[in-house]
Design a protein around this motif. Structure first.
Motif, PDB file in Angstrom:
ATOM      1  N   ARG A 454     -10.158  44.167 106.491  1.00  0.00           N
ATOM      2  CA  ARG A 454     -11.616  44.187 106.679  1.00  0.00           C
ATOM      3  C   ARG A 454     -12.311  45.043 105.621  1.00  0.00           C
ATOM      4  O   ARG A 454     -13.442  44.779 105.244  1.00  0.00           O
ATOM      5  CB  ARG A 454     -11.938  44.690 108.090  1.00  0.00           C
ATOM      6  N   ARG A 455     -11.634  46.064 105.125  1.00  0.00           N
ATOM      7  CA  ARG A 455     -12.253  46.905 104.097  1.00  0.00           C
ATOM      8  C   ARG A 455     -12.218  46.228 102.732  1.00  0.00           C
ATOM      9  O   ARG A 455     -13.222  46.248 101.992  1.00  0.00           O
ATOM     10  CB  ARG A 455     -11.515  48.259 104.038  1.00  0.00           C
ATOM     11  N   PHE A 456     -11.082  45.602 102.356  1.00  0.00           N
ATOM     12  CA  PHE A 456     -10.922  45.178 100.966  1.00  0.00           C
ATOM     13  C   PHE A 456     -11.071  43.681 100.724  1.00  0.00           C
ATOM     14  O   PHE A 456     -11.203  43.273  99.565  1.00  0.00           O
ATOM     15  CB  PHE A 456      -9.554  45.645 100.446  1.00  0.00           C
ATOM     16  N   ASP A 457     -11.070  42.844 101.775  1.00  0.00           N
ATOM     17  CA  ASP A 457     -11.222  41.404 101.541  1.00  0.00           C
ATOM     18  C   ASP A 457     -12.541  41.084 100.848  1.00  0.00           C
ATOM     19  O   ASP A 457     -12.610  40.219  99.965  1.00  0.00           O
ATOM     20  CB  ASP A 457     -11.121  40.631 102.862  1.00  0.00           C
ATOM     21  N   ALA A 458     -13.583  41.775 101.260  1.00  0.00           N
ATOM     22  CA  ALA A 458     -14.913  41.490 100.707  1.00  0.00           C
ATOM     23  C   ALA A 458     -15.159  42.192  99.376  1.00  0.00           C
ATOM     24  O   ALA A 458     -16.152  41.901  98.698  1.00  0.00           O
ATOM     25  CB  ALA A 458     -15.992  41.897 101.714  1.00  0.00           C
ATOM     26  N   ALA A 459     -14.263  43.122  98.998  1.00  0.00           N
ATOM     27  CA  ALA A 459     -14.504  43.911  97.785  1.00  0.00           C
ATOM     28  C   ALA A 459     -14.475  43.058  96.526  1.00  0.00           C
ATOM     29  O   ALA A 459     -15.136  43.380  95.532  1.00  0.00           O
ATOM     30  CB  ALA A 459     -13.469  45.033  97.679  1.00  0.00           C
ATOM     31  N   ASP A 463     -19.633  42.502  92.243  1.00  0.00           N
ATOM     32  CA  ASP A 463     -19.380  43.553  91.256  1.00  0.00           C
ATOM     33  C   ASP A 463     -19.469  44.936  91.895  1.00  0.00           C
ATOM     34  O   ASP A 463     -18.733  45.857  91.526  1.00  0.00           O
ATOM     35  CB  ASP A 463     -20.390  43.444  90.105  1.00  0.00           C
ATOM     36  N   GLU A 464     -20.397  45.047  92.843  1.00  0.00           N
ATOM     37  CA  GLU A 464     -20.551  46.332  93.536  1.00  0.00           C
ATOM     38  C   GLU A 464     -19.287  46.668  94.321  1.00  0.00           C
ATOM     39  O   GLU A 464     -18.835  47.811  94.336  1.00  0.00           O
ATOM     40  CB  GLU A 464     -21.755  46.273  94.480  1.00  0.00           C
ATOM     41  N   GLY A 465     -18.704  45.658  94.973  1.00  0.00           N
ATOM     42  CA  GLY A 465     -17.468  45.865  95.726  1.00  0.00           C
ATOM     43  C   GLY A 465     -16.317  46.245  94.823  1.00  0.00           C
ATOM     44  O   GLY A 465     -15.518  47.132  95.153  1.00  0.00           O
ATOM     45  N   LYS A 466     -16.231  45.595  93.664  1.00  0.00           N
ATOM     46  CA  LYS A 466     -15.153  45.917  92.724  1.00  0.00           C
ATOM     47  C   LYS A 466     -15.303  47.338  92.185  1.00  0.00           C
ATOM     48  O   LYS A 466     -14.311  48.033  91.959  1.00  0.00           O
ATOM     49  CB  LYS A 466     -15.161  44.915  91.565  1.00  0.00           C
ATOM     50  N   ALA A 467     -16.558  47.771  91.972  1.00  0.00           N
ATOM     51  CA  ALA A 467     -16.795  49.116  91.440  1.00  0.00           C
ATOM     52  C   ALA A 467     -16.420  50.196  92.446  1.00  0.00           C
ATOM     53  O   ALA A 467     -16.173  51.345  92.060  1.00  0.00           O
ATOM     54  CB  ALA A 467     -18.265  49.262  91.043  1.00  0.00           C
TER      55      ALA A 467
END
Length: 621
Positions: A454-459, A463-467
């Motif tokens: 749930r924390r990293f699937d959407a990352a 670009d904001e998630g990747k950062a």
């Protein structure tokens, strides 16, 4: 020492030796204790000794999650400020007063011939009240000395009205005898009353200037006895009392202190209401490069006073720091901008004297103290980060770290926490909690897998998630918990070209004591040897403890909500009124659970169909 995440050594190491007031907070940010100190460093250190004899202190220290201090000029000021904070916050570990009669005042009555008097309690009588003072002894000593300086009556009204000739105080030159006609004029008496009031308001220099003028006029008139009396007044006046910088007669006032050093700006606000400091707080605004001090202060004030979410009410006056006020109060630009933005006329000044000058100095002193503490915290954080980078042999500086923890009670109401640290310390705005569902109760591995998903699937979707992908991801647990993270990140981010975080498990020692933690690296599962006093280990402990605290708090909140929620609320067709009728008619939730269908039908408003639904709902639990 303490089971909380509060790092007492780091806090005490850079604490000032000046007098002041300290506040202790628990994990929820609630003030649990307020104390005063002649020497803040020595007093606060005493709470964290190896051997604490008092059970109350032992319990208090275990609850401390954070602390802050407000510096004062003297211990007497700290005593009064401590009292103000205790009345405001009512901390559970302080002795709480039942009324507002703890401190005395000097009272100047509103009569034709006012009197100076000791006062404690409700302010019903008309006149001016000055204080509060630290003790009754301080007031009486001040009154005794003031009687030598200002010949104003201190007798009771009944005694004053009954006089037909001057009393002994007149013979001692401690009263002008306004009770008997012919000894002084009303103007002479009122002049002395006004001088006494001015002195109590902190206008010492004005009083001295007036007395000097009187002395010179008497000397010019060759009235040397009168001139000597004024000379004695001036000398005695300096011995009366130390002006109190945390209480006075300013009813509504904000005082701002500002200091900038080492790339960090500190703004400290004193909030004066009803003649006393009602609170204080330090702020550290984020400062872009090449920004001058006045621009920082102006931007802070606009953002602070225009915060609609807080619903902040503006004071009548704002006192600015002396060094930066000239640019902020530029009448052709900045002052107009402020008044237009605030939609209100607000008096702003920096050139102050007397009591307000003392407030200004106090705010500046607290801003400097806050900045020094902040810089020391930054230095501590950087030092710990640097050592962790060396231990892990990292090529690039650590910018972001995250830690996951799982909390539940016997497998029920499972909550996972994710806390975030950057190079400045905890970044609480990025903290997250996950309510774990659809797993076998007590399966911590499945809970960890779900939280990571749930924390990293959407990352990877923005670009904001990747950062926001951390450099290091700590997993609170041993090899089993770490394996869940390894399995999740096996193929994660390959297609998006994103690098996975460095995974580290934090396993507790056999005795679960701080200092015995083991760091386990993903992949090889090699352990990282760290001494119990290593700064890098202290940083990991801080992160792990914060994650644990955040998870526990979320779990307790969820568990409390479930306990407050009746099973009846989940049954279709049962609203608040029907639920209340069921509980009232049958005697409680347990009786509703055990009731037969016929007993349920007997409750007004419950049909057979609904009664059967309720009956089977409890039988199918």
């Amino acid at each position: 020492m303490t089971d909380s995440q509060f790092n007492s050594k780091a806090f005490i190491q850079h604490l000032t030796h000046q007098p002041g007031v300290y506040r202790m907070y628990d994990g929820d940010g609630v003030v649990i204790y307020v104390g005063k100190a002649k020497d803040l460093k020595k007093r606060v250190s005493s709470y964290f000794r190896q051997n604490i004899d008092t059970p109350k202190t032992q319990t208090l220290v275990k609850q401390i999650a954070s602390m802050d201090v407000t510096v004062t000029n003297t211990e007497a000021e700290a005593l009064i400020l401590e009292n103000n904070f205790i009345k405001k916050y009512r901390p559970r570990y302080n002795v709480l007063l039942r009324d507002d009669k703890s401190y005395p005042y000097i009272f100047v009555s509103g009569h034709q011939h006012p009197r100076l008097a000791f006062h404690r309690g409700a302010r019903r009588e008309k006149g001016d009240y000055f204080g509060p003072f630290p003790s009754g002894v301080a007031v009486r000593e001040s009154l005794r000395l003031m009687q030598k300086i200002f010949p104003v009556r201190q007798c009771e009204d009944s005694y004053y009205r009954a006089r037909s000739r001057p009393c002994l105080q007149y013979q001692l030159k401690r009263c002008l005898a306004p009770c008997v006609e012919g000894y002084c004029t009303d103007a002479e008496y009122q002049e002395q009353v006004q001088l006494a009031k001015s002195f109590l308001q902190g206008k010492n220099q004005q009083v001295i200037d007036q007395l000097v003028q009187n002395m010179e006029r008497a000397s010019t008139s060759l009235d040397f006895e009168r001139a000597a009396r004024f000379r004695d007044q001036i000398a005695a006046m300096r011995k009366v009392q130390e002006r109190n910088a945390v209480t006075g007669n300013q009813q509504e006032l904000d005082v701002i202190g500002f200091v900038r050093r080492g790339g960090i700006a500190a703004v400290h606000l004193l909030f004066i209401r009803e003649g006393a400091v009602q609170g204080s707080r330090s702020y550290f605004p984020k400062v872009p490069a090449n920004t001058d001090d006045a621009e920082i202060l102006l931007a802070f004030m606009l953002q602070f006073y225009l915060n609609d979410q807080v619903g902040r009410r503006l004071p009548r006056e704002i006192i600015l720091p002396e060094a930066n006020a000239a640019q902020v109060l530029d009448p052709e630009h900045n002052l107009q901008v402020l008044e237009q933005a605030l939609a209100q006329k607000v008096r702003m000044t920096h050139n102050v004297r007397g009591e307000r000058k003392q407030y200004q100095i106090l705010a500046q002193k607290n801003a400097l103290n806050a900045l020094e503490s902040k810089l020391n915290q930054e230095n501590t954080m950087v030092m710990r980060l640097q050592q962790l980078e060396q231990v892990l042999d990292l090529e690039h500086p650590i910018q972001r770290m995250e830690c996951f923890d799982i909390s539940h009670t016997m497998g029920q109401e499972t909550v996972a926490s994710c806390v975030v640290f950057d190079r400045q310390g905890p970044k609480k705005s990025d903290y997250r909690r996950f309510n774990i569902k659809s797993i076998t109760p007590g399966d911590d591995y499945a809970a960890m897998a779900q939280a990571l998903q749930r924390r990293f699937d959407a990352a990877l979707l923005s670009d904001e998630g990747k950062a926001a992908i951390p450099d290091i991801l700590f997993i609170d647990g041993g090899k089993g918990q770490l394996a869940q993270a390894e399995a999740y990140f096996n193929d994660w981010g390959v297609d998006a070209g994103v690098k996975s975080p460095l995974l580290i498990g934090v396993a507790k020692g056999e005795s679960r004591k701080p200092g015995l933690e083991t760091l386990i690296l993903a992949g090889s599962h090699a352990t990282v040897p760290l001494a119990a006093d290593a700064p890098a280990l202290h940083l990991v402990q801080h992160i792990r403890d914060e994650s644990h605290r955040f998870a526990i708090t979320g779990h307790r909140q969820r568990r409390a909500k479930v306990r407050r929620t009746s099973k009846l609320e989940d049954i279709p067709g049962i609203g608040a009124k029907r639920r209340q009728k069921l509980l009232q008619n049958l005697g409680g939730l347990q009786e509703v659970k055990q009731a037969s269908i016929e007993q349920l039908i007997a409750v007004p408003g419950i049909s057979r169909e609904l009664a059967e639904t309720i009956y089977h709902a409890f039988r199918d639990e």
